[in-house]
Every structure is written in structure tokens, then in C-alpha cells.
Design a protein around this motif. Structure first.
Motif, mmCIF file in Angstrom:
data_model
loop_
_atom_site.group_PDB
_atom_site.id
_atom_site.type_symbol
_atom_site.label_atom_id
_atom_site.label_comp_id
_atom_site.label_asym_id
_atom_site.label_seq_id
_atom_site.Cartn_x
_atom_site.Cartn_y
_atom_site.Cartn_z
ATOM 1 N N ASP A 252 16.016 15.909 -67.915
ATOM 2 C CA ASP A 252 16.051 16.289 -66.681
ATOM 3 C C ASP A 252 14.861 16.159 -66.273
ATOM 4 O OD1 ASP A 252 16.293 16.972 -64.180
ATOM 5 O OD2 ASP A 252 16.488 18.735 -64.313
ATOM 6 N N ALA A 253 13.417 15.288 -65.798
ATOM 7 C CA ALA A 253 12.843 15.444 -65.570
ATOM 8 C C ALA A 253 12.393 14.919 -63.915
ATOM 9 C CB ALA A 253 11.712 13.920 -65.766
ATOM 10 N N THR A 254 11.188 16.181 -63.337
ATOM 11 C CA THR A 254 11.090 16.224 -61.980
ATOM 12 C C THR A 254 9.610 14.809 -61.486
ATOM 13 O OG1 THR A 254 12.030 18.076 -61.493
ATOM 14 C CG2 THR A 254 10.750 16.823 -59.843
ATOM 15 N N ASP A 255 9.421 14.052 -60.043
ATOM 16 C CA ASP A 255 8.040 13.703 -60.166
ATOM 17 C C ASP A 255 7.662 14.531 -58.861
ATOM 18 O OD1 ASP A 255 9.686 13.219 -57.356
ATOM 19 O OD2 ASP A 255 9.506 11.386 -57.611
ATOM 20 N N ARG A 259 11.934 14.711 -56.676
ATOM 21 C CA ARG A 259 13.403 14.490 -57.012
ATOM 22 C C ARG A 259 13.377 14.222 -58.788
ATOM 23 N NH1 ARG A 259 11.485 7.871 -55.212
ATOM 24 N NH2 ARG A 259 9.649 8.818 -55.519
ATOM 25 N N HIS A 260 14.913 14.198 -58.988
ATOM 26 C CA HIS A 260 14.946 14.890 -60.284
ATOM 27 C C HIS A 260 15.474 12.840 -60.891
ATOM 28 C CE1 HIS A 260 15.157 19.283 -61.052
ATOM 29 N NE2 HIS A 260 15.226 19.401 -59.565
ATOM 30 N N GLY A 261 15.896 13.004 -62.306
ATOM 31 C CA GLY A 261 15.509 12.021 -62.897
ATOM 32 C C GLY A 261 15.739 11.751 -64.373
ATOM 33 N N VAL A 262 15.801 11.059 -65.080
ATOM 34 C CA VAL A 262 16.025 11.101 -66.365
ATOM 35 C C VAL A 262 14.847 9.793 -67.018
ATOM 36 C CG1 VAL A 262 17.257 8.595 -66.290
ATOM 37 C CG2 VAL A 262 16.999 10.196 -68.669
ATOM 38 N N ALA A 263 13.968 10.820 -67.572
ATOM 39 C CA ALA A 263 13.084 9.716 -68.125
ATOM 40 C C ALA A 263 12.637 9.602 -69.615
ATOM 41 C CB ALA A 263 11.765 10.772 -68.330
ATOM 42 N N VAL A 264 11.618 9.064 -70.626
ATOM 43 C CA VAL A 264 11.237 8.340 -71.717
ATOM 44 C C VAL A 264 9.774 8.398 -71.582
ATOM 45 C CG1 VAL A 264 12.808 6.141 -71.571
ATOM 46 C CG2 VAL A 264 10.312 6.012 -70.554
#
Length: 319
Positions: A252-255, A259-264
Motif C-alpha cells: 500500500d503506497a500513497t501518492d 491516491r492509494h495504490g500498489v508500488a514497486v
């Protein structure tokens, strides 16, 4: 299942990233590819106080400003790198494969040399006063807009940030289609689409700046940020990233706009750099740098708009 069982990675990835339905990837969806601090823009005039003169975000500069030697020592203990040294972690490989497939599906409209690419983003920099990292503060996200020629850096572009308009132009031999540190669409169009060949090219071009894995990850991030590439090249960049050892998945990462998303991600010298993607559409959302010793954000971005535009006759920069 054991901790290193590939089946466990697949199960974890399935929970993080449900496979998008075809309706979630319409053929006409706007293709948003890259964001954040661009590759060493040639700024005419002085940057705002406290800001770096070059806009390419290099992780070591953030570390020097934000982390003490004790924090870096602690970060070495806290950082968990995958045992696989031949490429990214299995979960990161699978996630990047999905992202690359979605990128390759995007439409590839004809591009005219007279066009500009336009990218709108929200960014926050770590602003430091004095030489001590203790005086660094993350500013609030602010809007950033950029117009650049798709074919020639000698054509004047425009950076609009902090209420100021800054002309952008290359001062080298003209015409100039760019390079790894400052690409145009035409330069990106010329890159190989074989992931291994592309990674080898990046490593040769950027050798000596950082250790090879970290330099490759940073360079690909720069090429995915404030530029627009052909879909096949975008896909190749993601697949090349999957070949870099030390790349992992963040659940779980946030910009910069929440906005939340998945990250590498990759961790280097105590800072974890994350590329954030929508779980549903696999669209690039933005990025964040985290000081893992204390969890503080050392830089962040979000990119809501990126497109190719034909210039207006009255002002060719503001397409």
C-alpha cells in the motif's frame, strides 16, 4: 508454504492486485506514463530559493540532506532485500509484467515533430536550509506544468511552477532529440524494446554515477516520470525494471494527492523509492521517497495529466 516459496509470492500478489477486467482497460483510455522531477531541465534563470537547480531527483542527494550516519546504519538493519540476485523479487516481477502488459495495450497515435508533450503534476520537495539534515522540511504539494517539444530540445519549452513561467531550451548543438537524462519522444522512440538490451544500454550510458542496480532503477524512474513514451517502449522499461536485483513490492503506497495504490520500490542508502500504480487499471499514479529509518517522506509526486498537444499559433509553448 515456506517463506521463499514462489507460490506464496503469487498468492500475496493476487491479494494485492486483482486482475483487471478488460472493461477496466478501454482502448481509448488516456495513457499516463511518467511523472515527477524531470531529467536535468536546463532552466533559464535562477530556481526558487531552497530548490535544486537540476530537476532530476537523485536519491543520494535526498539521503545526504535527510539522514544522519546513525540513521543510515539503522536503515541497513531495517532494509529487507530479496534473496534473488538475478532480478527483482518474484512478486515484483509479476507485478511489473502486468503493468508492462497494460502499458503495451495503450493506443499509439501518430506523433508530429511540431507537437509538445504536456504533463501536469503535483509535487513536494524536501527543502533544506543550511547544511544540516535536521533543517529539512517537506513542503506542501504544489502544481507543476511542463511543455516540451517531442522532437527537439532546442525548441523552447515551458515550466510553470510556483507562480513562475520559466522558458526551457537546450544550449548544445541543434537540433537535439535528447538523451537519457533529458529525453524527447523521438529519443524514447529510438530505444530498444527488448528488456535486456534496454537495461544493458541504460547501464552503459549511466555507468559510474551509482551502483548499477540503483542507477538503472533511478534512470528508468526518470524516464517514466515527466515524459511520454511509445507504448512498446514504456512496456520495455517496466520489463527492464523487473531484471534489476533489489526491486520489491510495497502493498500500500500513497501518492502526493492521497491516491492509494500498489508500488514497486528499491531501497538505497536508507531511502526507499516507490513507483505507485492503480491496483485496478495499473495506471502510473506517482511516486514517493521514504526515509526508512524514521518513516518520513523525503519527496512525493502525483500525475493527473499527460498528453501530446499541437501548439496554438499564438503561443507554441502552451499547446
Amino acid at each position: 508454504m515456506s517463506a521463499n516459496d514462489p507460490r506464496r509470492d503469487m498468492a500475496e500478489l493476487a491479494q494485492l492486485l486483482p486482475a483487471p477486467a478488460e472493461r477496466d482497460l478501454p482502448a481509448g483510455r488516456q495513457h499516463t506514463l511518467k511523472e515527477h522531477l524531470m531529467s536535468e531541465l536546463r532552466l533559464a534563470g535562477s530556481p526558487p530559493a531552497g530548490r535544486p537547480a537540476t530537476r532530476r531527483r537523485r536519491t543520494p542527494a535526498i539521503v545526504i540532506a535527510a539522514a544522519t550516519a546513525a540513521a543510515l546504519a539503522a536503515a541497513v538493519v531495517l532494509t529487507l532485500l530479496p534473496g534473488n540476485t538475478s532480478g527483482a523479487s518474484p512478486a515484483a516481477m509479476r507485478l511489473l509484467a502486468k503493468i508492462a502488459t497494460a502499458a503495451a495495450r495503450q493506443p499509439s497515435p501518430p506523433v508530429r515533430d511540431s507537437q509538445f508533450w504536456y504533463i501536469k503534476s503535483w509535487v513536494a520537495y524536501l527543502v533544506c536550509n543550511g547544511g544540516s539534515g535536521n533543517n529539512c522540511v517537506l513542503e506542501k504539494p504544489h502544481e507543476r506544468q511542463i511543455w516540451l517539444s517531442v522532437s527537439n530540445l532546442c525548441v523552447t519549452g515551458l515550466l510553470r511552477e510556483d507562480g513562475q513561467d520559466t522558458p526551457l531550451a537546450e544550449n548544445t548543438s541543434c537540433p537535439d532529440r535528447g538523451h537519457m537524462n533529458a529525453p524527447t519522444y523521438r529519443f524514447l522512440q529510438s530505444l530498444p524494446t527488448d528488456p535486456r538490451a534496454l537495461l544493458n544500454l541504460i547501464e552503459r550510458e549511466m555507468a559510474g554515477q551509482q551502483p548499477r542496480p540503483e542507477e538503472a532503477f533511478t534512470t528508468i524512474g526518470d524516464l517514466l516520470r515527466e515524459a511520454i513514451a511509445p507504448p512498446r517502449v514504456s512496456a520495455a522499461l517496466y520489463r527492464a525494471a523487473a531484471l534489476i536485483p533489489g526491486v520489491t513490492v510495497v502493498a500500500d503506497a500513497t501518492d502526493a494527492v492521497g491516491r492509494h495504490g500498489v508500488a514497486v520500490a528499491m531501497t538505497f542508502q536508507g531511502v526507499r523509492s516507490e513507483w505507485i500504480f492503480s491496483r485496478q487499471t495499473l495506471q502510473y499514479l506517482g511516486e514517493r521517497d521514504i526515509n526508512i529509518a524514521n518513516g518520513a517522506t523525503a519527496g512525493e509526486a502525483a500525475r493527473p495529466a499527460a498528453r501530446l498537444r499541437q501548439p496554438r499559433r499564438a503561443d507554441p509553448r502552451l499547446a
